[in-house]
Scaffold this active site. Structure first.
Site, mmCIF file in Angstrom:
data_model
loop_
_atom_site.group_PDB
_atom_site.id
_atom_site.type_symbol
_atom_site.label_atom_id
_atom_site.label_comp_id
_atom_site.label_asym_id
_atom_site.label_seq_id
_atom_site.Cartn_x
_atom_site.Cartn_y
_atom_site.Cartn_z
ATOM 1 N N ARG A 48 0.857 -1.177 0.000
ATOM 2 C CA ARG A 48 0.000 0.000 0.000
ATOM 3 C C ARG A 48 0.893 1.226 0.000
ATOM 4 N NH1 ARG A 48 -3.411 -2.687 -1.627
ATOM 5 N NH2 ARG A 48 -5.478 -3.135 -0.800
ATOM 6 N N GLU B 15 -2.313 7.369 -5.323
ATOM 7 C CA GLU B 15 -2.530 6.679 -6.606
ATOM 8 C C GLU B 15 -3.955 6.790 -7.134
ATOM 9 O OE1 GLU B 15 -1.507 2.652 -5.211
ATOM 10 O OE2 GLU B 15 -3.584 2.060 -5.529
HETATM 11 P P1 NAD Z 1 -1.478 -10.244 5.934
HETATM 12 O O1 NAD Z 1 -2.504 -9.637 6.831
HETATM 13 O O2 NAD Z 1 -1.578 -11.693 5.605
HETATM 14 O O3 NAD Z 1 -0.017 -10.006 6.562
HETATM 15 C C1 NAD Z 1 0.357 -8.809 7.119
HETATM 16 C C2 NAD Z 1 1.431 -9.049 8.160
HETATM 17 O O4 NAD Z 1 1.746 -7.770 8.713
HETATM 18 C C3 NAD Z 1 0.977 -9.942 9.316
HETATM 19 O O5 NAD Z 1 1.919 -10.970 9.521
HETATM 20 C C4 NAD Z 1 0.907 -9.003 10.514
HETATM 21 O O6 NAD Z 1 1.310 -9.623 11.745
HETATM 22 C C5 NAD Z 1 1.894 -7.916 10.119
HETATM 23 N N1 NAD Z 1 1.581 -6.654 10.783
HETATM 24 C C6 NAD Z 1 0.371 -6.043 10.890
HETATM 25 N N2 NAD Z 1 0.495 -4.883 11.571
HETATM 26 C C7 NAD Z 1 1.805 -4.755 11.884
HETATM 27 C C8 NAD Z 1 2.564 -3.762 12.571
HETATM 28 N N3 NAD Z 1 1.975 -2.682 13.075
HETATM 29 N N4 NAD Z 1 3.898 -3.948 12.699
HETATM 30 C C9 NAD Z 1 4.496 -5.067 12.195
HETATM 31 N N5 NAD Z 1 3.834 -6.051 11.555
HETATM 32 C C10 NAD Z 1 2.508 -5.881 11.387
HETATM 33 O O7 NAD Z 1 -1.453 -9.337 4.629
HETATM 34 P P2 NAD Z 1 -1.145 -9.824 3.139
HETATM 35 O O8 NAD Z 1 -2.355 -10.495 2.570
HETATM 36 O O9 NAD Z 1 0.142 -10.564 3.139
HETATM 37 O O10 NAD Z 1 -1.019 -8.422 2.384
HETATM 38 C C11 NAD Z 1 0.159 -7.655 2.482
HETATM 39 C C12 NAD Z 1 -0.041 -6.344 1.757
HETATM 40 O O11 NAD Z 1 -0.224 -6.554 0.354
HETATM 41 C C13 NAD Z 1 -1.270 -5.541 2.202
HETATM 42 O O12 NAD Z 1 -0.916 -4.173 2.294
HETATM 43 C C14 NAD Z 1 -2.247 -5.711 1.060
HETATM 44 O O13 NAD Z 1 -3.171 -4.627 0.999
HETATM 45 C C15 NAD Z 1 -1.280 -5.724 -0.109
HETATM 46 N N6 NAD Z 1 -1.799 -6.265 -1.362
HETATM 47 C C16 NAD Z 1 -1.393 -5.674 -2.539
HETATM 48 C C17 NAD Z 1 -1.849 -6.182 -3.750
HETATM 49 C C18 NAD Z 1 -1.416 -5.575 -5.076
HETATM 50 O O14 NAD Z 1 -1.998 -5.923 -6.109
HETATM 51 N N7 NAD Z 1 -0.420 -4.724 -5.124
HETATM 52 C C19 NAD Z 1 -2.722 -7.266 -3.756
HETATM 53 C C20 NAD Z 1 -3.093 -7.852 -2.551
HETATM 54 C C21 NAD Z 1 -2.631 -7.347 -1.347
#
Ligand code: NAD
Length: 340
Positions: free
Chosen positions: A238, A267
């Site tokens: 993000r 964006e």
């Molecule tokens: P997820 O929820 O499975 O994993 C996120 C991780 O971040 C978790 O392990 C959690 O413990 C950790 N976390 C949360 N808050 C935290 C903090 N304050 N400090 C440290 N660690 C923290 O998420 P995901 O499904 O792996 O998604 C990851 C990212 O990818 C998200 O931002 C999502 O929006 C983005 N995403 C982007 C696209 C794209 O097309 N570019 C597509 C899907 C998802």
């Protein structure tokens, strides 16, 4: 028959939704209405008569929009994505409007794209492509390095970050990570460290955190220069996770070997639009694009056949659960946000 308003006007979304309705045998239950416009206060009224709407990352479902949606009869907002920061959960809950999302659809799609961006940046594939198109076969300036035995830092080892760790492990990299939760699946593969340690030690730093108030500007003016000089920075998560002003400052001081962004803080008025004829008003993104060592794609890391299919099917499953008064498995509640 439930009317579902689908915003955005993208052919791949409309085709994907049609295919999923067929595959799930819902032709008798759901009538999709495809709107060309994105959702915002001016386009809310398109959804009149729809019980549900489906939206995407750059739609605007802020408080006033949700209020309008409710007043014209919309009862469920289906986010066709994992993130839900574009929806005012406060207003939705106050009015009893259900919000659902697609928590995972293909972590592989996103992680693989991050690897692709990293490879392109490091080995200058994007520049080589442009050169050879113009019959310039010179390789001067295109030197990269082996990823083998380099240190890869991963911020966030959830669904996507963990797949990325496994792929980079296959490259023979040392992987260090920062996360409030230590993923047991990665035991023996990843060494967890403090944020500052990961910033300082990584040759490649990749961000896979969700955008919450607690993660907003995780990379900021105070810590961006703690990142190892000459590192590659990759963000496919993000835009708001990185303070773009701080990033510009670091780029001007030649702090990074390369930066790959599939997401950008501002964006929403740029990505998914063809601005090739009108030009871009946002100076910051144009400044970013001026560096050959910065590559930007428009929030497309998720964009695979498998992911689109999963997104549409999960969206329709949430809608059907709602219509049948069942528990909406992927409902997003405010407590989820507050716990972060
Ligand atoms: P997820 O929820 O499975 O994993 C996120 C991780 O971040 C978790 O392990 C959690 O413990 C950790 N976390 C949360 N808050 C935290 C903090 N304050 N400090 C440290 N660690 C923290 O998420 P995901 O499904 O792996 O998604 C990851 C990212 O990818 C998200 O931002 C999502 O929006 C983005 N995403 C982007 C696209 C794209 O097309 N570019 C597509 C899907 C998802």
């Amino acid at each position: 028959m439930a009317r579902l308003g689908v915003y955005g006007g993208k052919q791949y979304v409309n085709d994907g939704m049609d295919a999923a309705i067929k595959e799930l045998n819902l032709s008798e239950a759901v009538i999709p209405h495809y709107f060309k416009a994105s959702l915002n206060i001016e386009t809310v009224s398109l959804a009149r008569g729809c019980v549900a709407i489906a939206i995407f990352v750059n739609d605007d479902a802020s408080g006033a929009v949700v209020r309008e949606l409710h007043s014209i009869g919309v009862r469920i907002i289906l986010c066709m994505c994992a993130g839900f920061n574009m929806v005012s959960l406060e207003t939705a809950e106050e009015l009893g409007v259900t919000v659902a999302r697609v928590p995972t659809y293909s972590p592989h799609a996103v992680a693989e794209f991050a690897v692709g961006m990293l490879m392109s940046l490091n080995r200058k594939i994007h520049r080589a492509f442009n050169r050879t198109r113009e019959c310039n076969f010179e390789i001067e300036g295109l030197l990269g390095f082996d990823l083998y035995q380099k240190t890869v830092g991963v911020l966030g080892t959830g669904n996507i970050g963990s797949v990325f760790c496994k792929i980079m492990n296959g490259f023979g990299c040392k992987i260090i990570a920062y996360d409030i939760y230590h993923n047991p699946e990665l035991a023996g593969l990843v060494e967890y460290k403090s944020l500052d340690e990961v910033l300082a030690e990584s040759d490649v730093l990749s961000v896979f955190l969700p955008l919450y108030p607690s993660t907003y500007h995780t990379i900021n003016e105070e810590n961006i220069f703690k990142i190892k000089k000459g590192a590659f920075l990759v963000n496919v998560s993000r835009g708001g996770l990185i303070d773009t002003k701080a990033l510009l400052k670091a780029l001007k001081q030649d702090h990074f070997a390369g930066v790959a962004l599939d997401v950008y803080e501002h964006e929403s008025s740029i990505f998914y639009h063809d601005l090739s004829s009108t030009g871009v008003v946002d100076d910051t993104v144009m400044r970013l694009l001026s560096w050959p060592k910065v590559i930007i794609s428009s929030h497309m890391a998720f964009f695979t056949v498998e992911a689109v299919r999963n997104i549409m099917q999960t969206t329709l499953t949430s809608l059907m659960q709602f219509l049948r008064n069942e528990k909406v498995e992927n409902e997003v509640r405010i407590e989820v946000m507050q716990a972060k």
